[in-house]
Motif scaffolding. Structure first.
Motif, PDB file in Angstrom:
ATOM      1  N   HIS A 150      56.862  44.097  87.927  1.00 12.92           N
ATOM      2  CA  HIS A 150      57.058  45.513  87.607  1.00 12.92           C
ATOM      3  C   HIS A 150      58.087  45.704  86.493  1.00 12.92           C
ATOM      4  CE1 HIS A 150      55.376  45.443  91.709  1.00 12.92           C
ATOM      5  NE2 HIS A 150      54.731  46.522  91.295  1.00 12.92           N
ATOM      6  N   PRO A 151      57.796  45.191  85.278  1.00 13.16           N
ATOM      7  CA  PRO A 151      58.708  45.398  84.149  1.00 13.16           C
ATOM      8  C   PRO A 151      58.764  46.870  83.760  1.00 13.16           C
ATOM      9  CG  PRO A 151      56.618  44.490  83.399  1.00 13.16           C
ATOM     10  CD  PRO A 151      56.579  44.463  84.888  1.00 13.16           C
ATOM     11  N   VAL A 152      59.907  47.281  83.192  1.00 19.73           N
ATOM     12  CA  VAL A 152      60.066  48.689  82.804  1.00 19.73           C
ATOM     13  C   VAL A 152      60.280  48.839  81.296  1.00 19.73           C
ATOM     14  CG1 VAL A 152      60.877  49.418  85.073  1.00 19.73           C
ATOM     15  CG2 VAL A 152      62.546  48.659  83.373  1.00 19.73           C
ATOM     16  N   SER A 153      60.037  47.784  80.534  1.00 17.31           N
ATOM     17  CA  SER A 153      60.067  47.869  79.071  1.00 17.31           C
ATOM     18  C   SER A 153      59.090  46.844  78.521  1.00 17.31           C
ATOM     19  CB  SER A 153      61.476  47.581  78.527  1.00 17.31           C
ATOM     20  OG  SER A 153      61.818  46.215  78.702  1.00 17.31           O
ATOM     21  N   LEU A 154      58.627  47.071  77.296  1.00 18.10           N
ATOM     22  CA  LEU A 154      57.719  46.105  76.672  1.00 18.10           C
ATOM     23  C   LEU A 154      58.435  44.778  76.418  1.00 18.10           C
ATOM     24  CD1 LEU A 154      54.858  45.651  75.604  1.00 18.10           C
ATOM     25  CD2 LEU A 154      55.695  46.341  73.344  1.00 18.10           C
ATOM     26  N   TYR A 155      59.724  44.847  76.107  1.00 21.33           N
ATOM     27  CA  TYR A 155      60.495  43.615  75.944  1.00 21.33           C
ATOM     28  C   TYR A 155      60.412  42.771  77.211  1.00 21.33           C
ATOM     29  CZ  TYR A 155      64.505  40.486  75.691  1.00 21.33           C
ATOM     30  OH  TYR A 155      65.309  39.373  75.714  1.00 21.33           O
ATOM     31  N   ALA A 156      60.650  43.398  78.358  1.00 19.19           N
ATOM     32  CA  ALA A 156      60.575  42.685  79.636  1.00 19.19           C
ATOM     33  C   ALA A 156      59.175  42.139  79.873  1.00 19.19           C
ATOM     34  CB  ALA A 156      60.988  43.611  80.773  1.00 19.19           C
ATOM     35  N   ALA A 157      58.170  42.945  79.568  1.00 18.63           N
ATOM     36  CA  ALA A 157      56.784  42.509  79.763  1.00 18.63           C
ATOM     37  C   ALA A 157      56.466  41.300  78.895  1.00 18.63           C
ATOM     38  CB  ALA A 157      55.823  43.655  79.451  1.00 18.63           C
ATOM     39  N   SER A 158      57.013  41.269  77.673  1.00 17.03           N
ATOM     40  CA  SER A 158      56.754  40.136  76.780  1.00 17.03           C
ATOM     41  C   SER A 158      57.402  38.866  77.319  1.00 17.03           C
ATOM     42  CB  SER A 158      57.252  40.439  75.362  1.00 17.03           C
ATOM     43  OG  SER A 158      58.672  40.434  75.275  1.00 17.03           O
ATOM     44  N   LYS A 159      58.563  38.992  77.946  1.00 18.17           N
ATOM     45  CA  LYS A 159      59.234  37.822  78.513  1.00 18.17           C
ATOM     46  C   LYS A 159      58.500  37.322  79.765  1.00 18.17           C
ATOM     47  CE  LYS A 159      62.551  37.103  75.602  1.00 18.17           C
ATOM     48  NZ  LYS A 159      62.595  35.837  74.850  1.00 18.17           N
ATOM     49  N   LYS A 160      58.024  38.252  80.574  1.00 18.45           N
ATOM     50  CA  LYS A 160      57.196  37.866  81.717  1.00 18.45           C
ATOM     51  C   LYS A 160      55.927  37.165  81.231  1.00 18.45           C
ATOM     52  CE  LYS A 160      54.953  38.141  85.758  1.00 18.45           C
ATOM     53  NZ  LYS A 160      55.216  37.272  86.909  1.00 18.45           N
ATOM     54  N   ALA A 161      55.335  37.683  80.161  1.00 16.09           N
ATOM     55  CA  ALA A 161      54.140  37.059  79.587  1.00 16.09           C
ATOM     56  C   ALA A 161      54.436  35.634  79.121  1.00 16.09           C
ATOM     57  CB  ALA A 161      53.614  37.899  78.422  1.00 16.09           C
ATOM     58  N   ASN A 162      55.620  35.413  78.549  1.00 17.79           N
ATOM     59  CA  ASN A 162      55.997  34.057  78.126  1.00 17.79           C
ATOM     60  C   ASN A 162      55.998  33.087  79.304  1.00 17.79           C
ATOM     61  OD1 ASN A 162      58.519  34.908  75.566  1.00 17.79           O
ATOM     62  ND2 ASN A 162      56.293  35.009  75.537  1.00 17.79           N
ATOM     63  N   GLU A 163      56.516  33.530  80.430  1.00 16.61           N
ATOM     64  CA  GLU A 163      56.553  32.667  81.608  1.00 16.61           C
ATOM     65  C   GLU A 163      55.137  32.319  82.076  1.00 16.61           C
ATOM     66  OE1 GLU A 163      60.786  34.506  83.326  1.00 16.61           O
ATOM     67  OE2 GLU A 163      58.983  34.562  84.571  1.00 16.61           O
ATOM     68  N   LEU A 164      54.248  33.306  82.034  1.00 16.91           N
ATOM     69  CA  LEU A 164      52.856  33.075  82.442  1.00 16.91           C
ATOM     70  C   LEU A 164      52.141  32.155  81.451  1.00 16.91           C
ATOM     71  CD1 LEU A 164      51.898  36.706  83.511  1.00 16.91           C
ATOM     72  CD2 LEU A 164      52.402  34.781  85.021  1.00 16.91           C
ATOM     73  N   MET A 165      52.365  32.380  80.162  1.00 15.47           N
ATOM     74  CA  MET A 165      51.744  31.535  79.133  1.00 15.47           C
ATOM     75  C   MET A 165      52.231  30.096  79.268  1.00 15.47           C
ATOM     76  SD  MET A 165      52.197  34.299  76.038  1.00 15.47           S
ATOM     77  CE  MET A 165      51.571  33.284  74.685  1.00 15.47           C
ATOM     78  N   ALA A 166      53.526  29.929  79.498  1.00 17.89           N
ATOM     79  CA  ALA A 166      54.077  28.587  79.656  1.00 17.89           C
ATOM     80  C   ALA A 166      53.464  27.893  80.866  1.00 17.89           C
ATOM     81  CB  ALA A 166      55.602  28.666  79.808  1.00 17.89           C
TER      82      ALA A 166
END
Length: 338
Positions: A150-166
């Motif tokens: 449940h990110p509350v900013s696009l910055y946070a969402a991009s970092k969560k996406a990095n973890e998933l991509m990794a």
């Protein structure tokens, strides 16, 4: 050993390069030196790296990690042992103003890094995530075993996406990856868009400071040396599969793949007004405060549980706020000749 550090002109990146040089490690640093903030500060950080006694083992290359053609050539030429990926478009609030910058750097750029690591057999990728991934979570302290959907900013969402991509690359290609969730980093050579720098500059110049959420924020302020020590130790501690991982009750912080995420924080959330008082005490000046409501994308509090990195790597942050703020302000006064 040769290490690639992306974001080498940045706050954390420049400190990381110097820490690696302390260990006599050969470092290639890349950065696009964009104008998100004062480019001369980024250039000064590179000059600072070049004052290190082992600076002959450092090479700086100005390039954009989002450049799909240049990145494979970089990996092909240098045959990196490890990659420390710190380049990113930073800032929660700026992600509301310019969302496309976050996709270009934090998603496309990260993809290029993953592809380079995959094709050129990098032994370990250690990359910057962020405490912002905890988003709307309210249970404190934040643990790597918590759900972060449940990110509350696009910055946070991009970092969560990095973890998933990794994780995907760790699973598909057996690429060891470690993500580090940094908690509010501060210290010498810090970013001008962050509170310590903004508050110190305004108070020094006798201008009012903007205090959001009416000063009710709490942040787990973490000194730069503590962050960098965690980065270097994590890089050398190659991620491995968790043999006890269970798909029926999956741990969010590990996997059957060689993938890990850790928090790095001081474990001491500080009230924002207390933080300001610490700066005032060191400067010997009182701030005029402009009290404002919370901004979109901000979270009320951050507080790191670092049990996982302590158990796995044996490292815990140690620098307290008084010492850290004093070191930052000493650097600020020296750098800006105050």
């Amino acid at each position: 050993m040769k290490v690639l550090v992306t974001g080498a002109s940045g706050f954390i990146g420049s400190h990381t390069v110097r820490r690696l040089l302390d260990d006599d490690i050969y470092v290639i640093g890349v950065d696009n030196n964009n104008d998100y903030y004062d480019v001369s500060l980024k250039e000064a950080r590179i000059d600072w790296i070049n004052t290190h006694q082992n600076s002959a083992k450092f090479q700086f290359i100005q390039m954009d990690i989002a450049d799909k053609r240049a990145m494979p050539l970089l990996f092909e030429e240098h045959n990196f042992t490890y990659v420390i990926h710190l380049a990113a478009q930073a800032g929660v609030r700026y992600s509301i103003e310019n969302p496309h910058a976050y996709i270009d750097s934090n998603i496309v750029g990260f993809m290029n890094v993953l592809e380079g690591c995959r094709h050129f057999k990098v032994e370990h990728l250690c990359y910057a995530s962020s405490s912002s991934v905890y988003g709307a979570n309210e249970q404190m302290p934040f643990s790597v075993e918590d759900n972060v959907d449940h990110p509350v900013s696009l910055y946070a969402a991009s970092k969560k996406a990095n973890e998933l991509m990794a994780h995907t690359y760790s699973h598909l290609y057996n690429l060891p990856t470690t993500g580090l969730r940094f908690f509010t980093v501060y210290g010498p050579w810090g970013r001008p868009d962050m509170a310590p720098f903004k508050f110190t500059k305004a108070i020094s110049e006798g201008r009012p400071i903007d205090v959001y959420n009416y000063g009710n924020h709490k942040r787990d302020f973490t000194y730069i040396d503590d962050i960098v020590e965690g980065v270097v130790r994590s890089t050398l501690h190659i991620a491995k599969e968790n043999p006890n991982w269970n798909g029926e009750q999956p741990s969010p912080s590990s996997s059957k793949a060689p993938w890990r995420v850790y928090n790095i924080g001081a474990q001491t959330p500080v009230h924002l007004l207390t933080f300001i008082e610490t700066i005032e005490k060191v400067l010997g000046k009182t701030a005029e405060k402009n009290m404002l409501p919370i901004q979109p994308g901000d979270v009320e509090a951050t507080f790191a549980n670092v049990e996982a990195i302590v158990n796995d790597i044996g490292y815990r942050p140690t620098v307290n706020l008084d010492k850290g703020i004093a070191a930052f302000i000493e650097w600020y006064k020296t750098f800006y000749k105050i």
